[in-house]
Design a protein around this motif. Sequence first.
Motif, short mmCIF file in Angstrom:
data_model
loop_
_atom_site.label_atom_id
_atom_site.label_comp_id
_atom_site.label_asym_id
_atom_site.label_seq_id
_atom_site.Cartn_x
_atom_site.Cartn_y
_atom_site.Cartn_z
N ASP A 85 5.74 -1.73 -4.52
CA ASP A 85 6.58 -2.14 -5.66
C ASP A 85 7.26 -3.47 -5.34
O ASP A 85 8.34 -3.50 -4.73
CB ASP A 85 7.61 -1.04 -5.94
CG ASP A 85 8.49 -1.33 -7.14
OD1 ASP A 85 8.40 -2.43 -7.72
OD2 ASP A 85 9.28 -0.44 -7.51
N SER A 87 8.78 -5.64 -7.23
CA SER A 87 10.09 -5.87 -7.86
C SER A 87 11.22 -5.29 -7.03
O SER A 87 12.26 -5.93 -6.86
CB SER A 87 10.11 -5.27 -9.27
OG SER A 87 9.17 -5.92 -10.09
N THR A 88 11.02 -4.11 -6.49
CA THR A 88 12.05 -3.47 -5.67
C THR A 88 12.28 -4.24 -4.38
O THR A 88 13.42 -4.47 -3.97
CB THR A 88 11.66 -2.01 -5.36
OG1 THR A 88 11.58 -1.30 -6.60
CG2 THR A 88 12.67 -1.33 -4.45
N VAL A 90 11.69 -7.47 -3.88
CA VAL A 90 12.34 -8.74 -4.24
C VAL A 90 13.83 -8.51 -4.50
O VAL A 90 14.67 -9.30 -4.05
CB VAL A 90 11.64 -9.38 -5.46
CG1 VAL A 90 12.49 -10.49 -6.07
CG2 VAL A 90 10.28 -9.92 -5.04
N GLU A 91 14.18 -7.44 -5.19
CA GLU A 91 15.59 -7.12 -5.42
C GLU A 91 16.34 -6.97 -4.11
O GLU A 91 17.46 -7.49 -3.95
CB GLU A 91 15.73 -5.83 -6.23
CG GLU A 91 15.43 -5.97 -7.70
CD GLU A 91 15.52 -4.64 -8.44
OE1 GLU A 91 16.20 -3.70 -7.94
OE2 GLU A 91 14.91 -4.52 -9.52
N ARG A 111 0.52 -9.20 -7.76
CA ARG A 111 1.78 -9.93 -7.89
C ARG A 111 2.20 -10.33 -6.47
O ARG A 111 2.04 -9.55 -5.54
CB ARG A 111 2.84 -9.04 -8.53
CG ARG A 111 2.48 -8.62 -9.94
CD ARG A 111 3.50 -7.65 -10.55
NE ARG A 111 4.85 -8.19 -10.49
CZ ARG A 111 5.91 -7.49 -10.08
NH1 ARG A 111 5.79 -6.24 -9.70
NH2 ARG A 111 7.10 -8.05 -10.05
N GLU A 127 1.83 -7.14 -4.09
CA GLU A 127 1.60 -5.84 -4.73
C GLU A 127 0.28 -5.96 -5.48
O GLU A 127 0.12 -6.84 -6.34
CB GLU A 127 2.70 -5.51 -5.72
CG GLU A 127 2.44 -4.24 -6.50
CD GLU A 127 3.45 -3.99 -7.62
OE1 GLU A 127 3.32 -2.96 -8.31
OE2 GLU A 127 4.37 -4.82 -7.81
#
Length: 142
Positions: A85, A87-88, A90-91, A111, A127
């Motif tokens: 994941d 996005s997680t 990167v956060e 991604r 990802e």
Amino acid sequence: MVAYLEHANITVPDIDAAIAFLKVVEPDFVVRHDATPEGSYRWCHIGTDQTYIALQEPHLDSNPKHVGRPYKDYGVNHLGWVVEDLSTVVERLEAHGYRKGIPVEPHPHRRRAYYYDAAGFEWEIVEYLSDRAEEQHVYPSG
């Protein structure tokens, strides 16, 4: 058996900072070994049972220089980690204040994001959106 990369060995200025970065990328990574043999330099292995990063301090008799300029000097430009994941991850990287690297073009089957750790090493985080290798590895024409 198919060959695969088991580990990479990197000399870093601060092992604890490198461990902290890698634990942000993948909280399940474990420090498999961490040692400072008497009269020697500290080293550790962090990762999984199958793959890991070997981190070491500079040899005691060395005069280390700053990290080279990726893509301009000889040496490793970046190392890539596949995650489930992006996005997680990167956060978490942003929440810890890590600096974003080069921008990437959109891709239909993966991604990616690039980030620098505290020592200035660049890491690619990937990802895959497809399980099919022929889709994962589609390259732009040109």
